[in-house]
Motif scaffolding. Structure first.
Motif, PDB file in Angstrom:
ATOM      1  N   VAL A 190       5.141 -17.480   6.022  1.00 36.08           N
ATOM      2  CA  VAL A 190       5.616 -16.188   6.522  1.00 36.08           C
ATOM      3  C   VAL A 190       6.529 -15.523   5.490  1.00 36.08           C
ATOM      4  O   VAL A 190       6.385 -14.340   5.175  1.00 36.08           O
ATOM      5  CB  VAL A 190       6.367 -16.364   7.863  1.00 36.08           C
ATOM      6  N   GLY A 191       7.483 -16.290   4.962  1.00 29.86           N
ATOM      7  CA  GLY A 191       8.415 -15.739   3.984  1.00 29.86           C
ATOM      8  C   GLY A 191       7.720 -15.219   2.744  1.00 29.86           C
ATOM      9  O   GLY A 191       8.002 -14.109   2.275  1.00 29.86           O
ATOM     10  N   VAL A 192       6.780 -15.991   2.215  1.00 26.46           N
ATOM     11  CA  VAL A 192       6.049 -15.570   1.015  1.00 26.46           C
ATOM     12  C   VAL A 192       5.171 -14.356   1.328  1.00 26.46           C
ATOM     13  O   VAL A 192       5.025 -13.449   0.493  1.00 26.46           O
ATOM     14  CB  VAL A 192       5.196 -16.730   0.465  1.00 26.46           C
ATOM     15  N   GLY A 193       4.609 -14.318   2.520  1.00 23.56           N
ATOM     16  CA  GLY A 193       3.781 -13.176   2.911  1.00 23.56           C
ATOM     17  C   GLY A 193       4.537 -11.870   2.988  1.00 23.56           C
ATOM     18  O   GLY A 193       3.947 -10.790   2.880  1.00 23.56           O
ATOM     19  N   MET A 194       5.861 -11.947   3.142  1.00 25.72           N
ATOM     20  CA  MET A 194       6.686 -10.738   3.227  1.00 25.72           C
ATOM     21  C   MET A 194       7.205 -10.297   1.858  1.00 25.72           C
ATOM     22  O   MET A 194       7.891  -9.271   1.753  1.00 25.72           O
ATOM     23  CB  MET A 194       7.882 -10.999   4.153  1.00 25.72           C
ATOM     24  N   VAL A 195       6.876 -11.028   0.804  1.00 28.41           N
ATOM     25  CA  VAL A 195       7.471 -10.770  -0.521  1.00 28.41           C
ATOM     26  C   VAL A 195       6.934  -9.524  -1.227  1.00 28.41           C
ATOM     27  O   VAL A 195       7.712  -8.793  -1.847  1.00 28.41           O
ATOM     28  CB  VAL A 195       7.308 -12.013  -1.427  1.00 28.41           C
ATOM     29  N   LEU A 197      23.012   0.793  -3.098  1.00 29.56           N
ATOM     30  CA  LEU A 197      22.304   0.794  -1.805  1.00 29.56           C
ATOM     31  C   LEU A 197      20.819   1.083  -1.994  1.00 29.56           C
ATOM     32  O   LEU A 197      19.972   0.527  -1.295  1.00 29.56           O
ATOM     33  CB  LEU A 197      22.918   1.827  -0.863  1.00 29.56           C
ATOM     34  N   PHE A 198      20.490   1.955  -2.940  1.00 23.72           N
ATOM     35  CA  PHE A 198      19.085   2.246  -3.219  1.00 23.72           C
ATOM     36  C   PHE A 198      18.376   1.014  -3.751  1.00 23.72           C
ATOM     37  O   PHE A 198      17.218   0.750  -3.406  1.00 23.72           O
ATOM     38  CB  PHE A 198      18.961   3.406  -4.208  1.00 23.72           C
ATOM     39  N   VAL A 199      19.028   0.262  -4.604  1.00 18.93           N
ATOM     40  CA  VAL A 199      18.442  -0.982  -5.119  1.00 18.93           C
ATOM     41  C   VAL A 199      18.205  -1.948  -3.959  1.00 18.93           C
ATOM     42  O   VAL A 199      17.137  -2.574  -3.856  1.00 18.93           O
ATOM     43  CB  VAL A 199      19.353  -1.618  -6.176  1.00 18.93           C
ATOM     44  N   GLY A 200      19.188  -2.070  -3.087  1.00 20.86           N
ATOM     45  CA  GLY A 200      19.038  -2.932  -1.915  1.00 20.86           C
ATOM     46  C   GLY A 200      17.895  -2.484  -1.024  1.00 20.86           C
ATOM     47  O   GLY A 200      17.127  -3.303  -0.504  1.00 20.86           O
ATOM     48  N   THR A 201      17.750  -1.167  -0.854  1.00 19.24           N
ATOM     49  CA  THR A 201      16.667  -0.625  -0.020  1.00 19.24           C
ATOM     50  C   THR A 201      15.305  -0.904  -0.632  1.00 19.24           C
ATOM     51  O   THR A 201      14.328  -1.165   0.079  1.00 19.24           O
ATOM     52  CB  THR A 201      16.864   0.893   0.174  1.00 19.24           C
ATOM     53  N   ALA A 202      15.207  -0.855  -1.968  1.00 22.20           N
ATOM     54  CA  ALA A 202      13.946  -1.181  -2.645  1.00 22.20           C
ATOM     55  C   ALA A 202      13.565  -2.642  -2.410  1.00 22.20           C
ATOM     56  O   ALA A 202      12.391  -2.987  -2.319  1.00 22.20           O
ATOM     57  CB  ALA A 202      14.059  -0.899  -4.139  1.00 22.20           C
ATOM     58  N   LEU A 203      14.579  -3.515  -2.284  1.00 22.18           N
ATOM     59  CA  LEU A 203      14.318  -4.934  -2.017  1.00 22.18           C
ATOM     60  C   LEU A 203      13.925  -5.167  -0.562  1.00 22.18           C
ATOM     61  O   LEU A 203      13.250  -6.148  -0.244  1.00 22.18           O
ATOM     62  CB  LEU A 203      15.554  -5.778  -2.363  1.00 22.18           C
ATOM     63  N   VAL A 204      14.327  -4.274   0.310  1.00 19.19           N
ATOM     64  CA  VAL A 204      14.002  -4.391   1.739  1.00 19.19           C
ATOM     65  C   VAL A 204      12.517  -4.163   1.990  1.00 19.19           C
ATOM     66  O   VAL A 204      11.906  -4.788   2.859  1.00 19.19           O
ATOM     67  CB  VAL A 204      14.848  -3.377   2.550  1.00 19.19           C
ATOM     68  N   ALA A 205      11.925  -3.258   1.217  1.00 18.74           N
ATOM     69  CA  ALA A 205      10.551  -2.825   1.458  1.00 18.74           C
ATOM     70  C   ALA A 205       9.559  -3.983   1.411  1.00 18.74           C
ATOM     71  O   ALA A 205       9.707  -4.919   0.627  1.00 18.74           O
ATOM     72  CB  ALA A 205      10.161  -1.779   0.409  1.00 18.74           C
ATOM     73  N   THR A 206       8.538  -3.906   2.271  1.00 16.44           N
ATOM     74  CA  THR A 206       7.432  -4.871   2.255  1.00 16.44           C
ATOM     75  C   THR A 206       6.120  -4.103   2.265  1.00 16.44           C
ATOM     76  O   THR A 206       5.942  -3.201   3.077  1.00 16.44           O
ATOM     77  CB  THR A 206       7.481  -5.798   3.483  1.00 16.44           C
ATOM     78  N   SER A 207       5.212  -4.430   1.358  1.00 17.37           N
ATOM     79  CA  SER A 207       3.894  -3.803   1.346  1.00 17.37           C
ATOM     80  C   SER A 207       2.951  -4.634   2.200  1.00 17.37           C
ATOM     81  O   SER A 207       2.338  -5.592   1.721  1.00 17.37           O
ATOM     82  CB  SER A 207       3.360  -3.692  -0.080  1.00 17.37           C
ATOM     83  N   VAL A 208       2.856  -4.269   3.465  1.00 14.27           N
ATOM     84  CA  VAL A 208       2.013  -5.046   4.378  1.00 14.27           C
ATOM     85  C   VAL A 208       0.543  -4.945   3.977  1.00 14.27           C
ATOM     86  O   VAL A 208      -0.238  -5.858   4.223  1.00 14.27           O
ATOM     87  CB  VAL A 208       2.213  -4.570   5.829  1.00 14.27           C
ATOM     88  N   GLY A 209       0.167  -3.836   3.315  1.00 14.53           N
ATOM     89  CA  GLY A 209      -1.233  -3.675   2.929  1.00 14.53           C
ATOM     90  C   GLY A 209      -1.713  -4.770   2.000  1.00 14.53           C
ATOM     91  O   GLY A 209      -2.825  -5.275   2.129  1.00 14.53           O
ATOM     92  N   ILE A 210      -0.868  -5.171   1.058  1.00 16.95           N
ATOM     93  CA  ILE A 210      -1.255  -6.198   0.091  1.00 16.95           C
ATOM     94  C   ILE A 210      -1.414  -7.549   0.777  1.00 16.95           C
ATOM     95  O   ILE A 210      -2.429  -8.229   0.621  1.00 16.95           O
ATOM     96  CB  ILE A 210      -0.215  -6.261  -1.048  1.00 16.95           C
ATOM     97  N   THR A 211      -0.407  -7.943   1.564  1.00 18.36           N
ATOM     98  CA  THR A 211      -0.489  -9.233   2.257  1.00 18.36           C
ATOM     99  C   THR A 211      -1.625  -9.238   3.274  1.00 18.36           C
ATOM    100  O   THR A 211      -2.348 -10.230   3.407  1.00 18.36           O
ATOM    101  CB  THR A 211       0.842  -9.539   2.958  1.00 18.36           C
ATOM    102  N   ALA A 212      -1.783  -8.126   3.986  1.00 24.33           N
ATOM    103  CA  ALA A 212      -2.842  -8.056   5.002  1.00 24.33           C
ATOM    104  C   ALA A 212      -4.215  -8.259   4.384  1.00 24.33           C
ATOM    105  O   ALA A 212      -5.082  -8.935   4.959  1.00 24.33           O
ATOM    106  CB  ALA A 212      -2.783  -6.715   5.733  1.00 24.33           C
ATOM    107  N   LYS A 213      -4.430  -7.691   3.191  1.00 25.80           N
ATOM    108  CA  LYS A 213      -5.730  -7.840   2.536  1.00 25.80           C
ATOM    109  C   LYS A 213      -5.964  -9.284   2.120  1.00 25.80           C
ATOM    110  O   LYS A 213      -7.083  -9.803   2.257  1.00 25.80           O
ATOM    111  CB  LYS A 213      -5.812  -6.923   1.312  1.00 25.80           C
ATOM    112  N   VAL A 214      -4.920  -9.948   1.632  1.00 26.65           N
ATOM    113  CA  VAL A 214      -5.048 -11.354   1.247  1.00 26.65           C
ATOM    114  C   VAL A 214      -5.379 -12.201   2.481  1.00 26.65           C
ATOM    115  O   VAL A 214      -6.263 -13.068   2.446  1.00 26.65           O
ATOM    116  CB  VAL A 214      -3.763 -11.864   0.572  1.00 26.65           C
TER     117      VAL A 214
END
Length: 410
Positions: free
Chosen positions: A347-352, A137-154
């Protein structure tokens, strides 16, 4: 008495020297971080690569894994978090709430699917490796996370924050953060042996959603009411007001169980309602331009390449990276399909990118003894690859989509 005075002088001198040495270390660390951010960000931009990619790689280069010129100590981590806060505050200033409302349906679908699909893929992969339920479940939760800061800066660098696909990404990221942090709280509780019922989960979720709704429902009418008074303030005073609002809402968001960057983003959206009539944005941008690169370099500093020591870990990390990309891209394609294939893919790539959020989840799991060192290393590799490669892919796809797709407004 004559012997006491020299002794006191010696002790005071030693303390002063120790203090000076500590200050010097802090300043040298900051010097290397800012220098690396500037140089590598400029080189990346010259090569047509998003500056954030160069800054993350700069952090890896000057960090403990390679040159060891700077370490992710408490000082730099705090400064990096402040950089992320002001980055999202600036992004909020460039985002109108009514624009997010226009893409609310797509943003909600992208966020929910971008949690469910990666969670299932990560959990399944963990079980396939022979991990226990909570570790998987922890591995799955790590995959859930999105760093909006990185995409937002791009998106900010590309000048497309007001494009429809960008608004969907930002809206989905806010929802993603609310649901993702709720999930992290639940999984962390399970890892600690706690029994968490539906009522507790609903309370955590309710506090987070309620905070977002309260800030927007109260903040936007309030800022319009005080607009005439704000117009009479000098630039310096209005800048101070904006900073107080941004920091205050960011701090309050932590009380509601949300990341401070979400509070900063909401504060920026509130102030965006009057930015055309009241000048302060240029000063905020100057502050963000200094602090935000520090955040990206520190993300690189936190990536310890020494844990990637065995082929088994590298192969598993690459598989996890593929699953991480598939989960978010499929979520974007399905959730934003009404916008057309090109924008849905953007959108999908921006959430990666997982960035610092994935690192936090992995560190919590490792510190609690829920995941072992190999699993941590696999997640680390996934975080590194999604953080570096996704911004590159986003820019390439945006160019291929053409100006018509990019210019489509919310």
């Amino acid at each position: 008495m004559t012997r006491v005075v020299p002794l006191l002088a010696l002790v005071s001198g030693s303390a002063l020297a120790a203090s000076s040495s500590g200050t010097a270390n802090l300043l040298f660390s900051l010097f290397w971080v800012v220098l690396a951010a500037s140089v590598f960000g400029m080189i990346a931009s010259k090569l047509g690569v998003p500056a954030v990619v160069g800054q993350v790689l700069a952090g890896i280069l000057i960090g403990p894994s390679l040159l060891n010129l700077a370490r992710p100590d408490e000082f730099l981590l705090s400064l990096a978090e402040l950089g992320a806060v002001f980055l999202l505050f600036m992004v909020g200033l460039e985002t109108r709430f009514r624009d997010l409302l226009a893409v609310g349906k797509e943003a909600l679908l992208v966020a929910v699917l971008g949690i469910v699909i990666p969670l299932a893929l990560g959990f399944g992969f963990g079980l396939f490796q022979g991990q226990g339920n909570v570790s998987a479940l922890f591995v799955g939760t790590a995959l859930v996370a999105t760093s909006v800061g990185i995409t937002a800066k791009v998106l900010q660098e590309m000048g497309v924050l007001d494009a429809r696909f960008a608004q969907v990404i930002l809206g989905a990221a806010v929802i993603d953060d609310i649901l993702g942090l709720t999930l992290l709280a639940v999984v962390s509780g399970l890892g600690a042996g706690e029994s968490m019922g539906a009522a507790q989960v609903a309370l955590i979720l309710g506090l987070s959603v309620g905070f977002v709704a309260l800030v927007l429902a109260v903040g936007i009418p309030l800022i319009h009411r005080f607009q005439p008074r704000l117009q009479n303030l000098s630039l310096a005073r209005m800048f101070n007001v904006a900073i107080v609002v941004g920091l205050g809402v960011a701090a309050l968001s932590t009380v509601a169980g949300l990341a401070p960057i979400i509070g900063a983003f909401l504060a920026g959206m509130v102030l965006a309602e009057v930015k055309d009539e009241v000048e302060f944005e240029s000063k905020v941008h100057a502050l963000e331009a200094f602090l935000a690169p520090i955040f990206f370099v520190v993300v690189g500093l936190q990536l310890d390449l020494s844990v990637l020591g065995t082929p088994t870990v590298i192969v598993a990390g690459l598989i996890l990276t593929v699953l991480a990309v598939i989960g978010k891209v499929v979520g974007g394609l399905l959730g934003a399909r009404s916008m057309g294939g090109q924008q849905a893919l953007l959108v999908g790539v921006g959430m990666v990118p997982r960035g610092e959020v994935g690192l936090i989840v992995a560190s919590l799991g490792l510190g609690a003894g829920i995941i072992n060192g190999n699993v941590y290393a696999e997640v680390l590799l996934m975080v590194l690859l999604t953080t570096v490669l996704a911004p590159l892919a986003l820019r390439v796809l945006a160019r291929r989509a053409g100006p018509e797709a990019i210019a489509a407004k919310a």
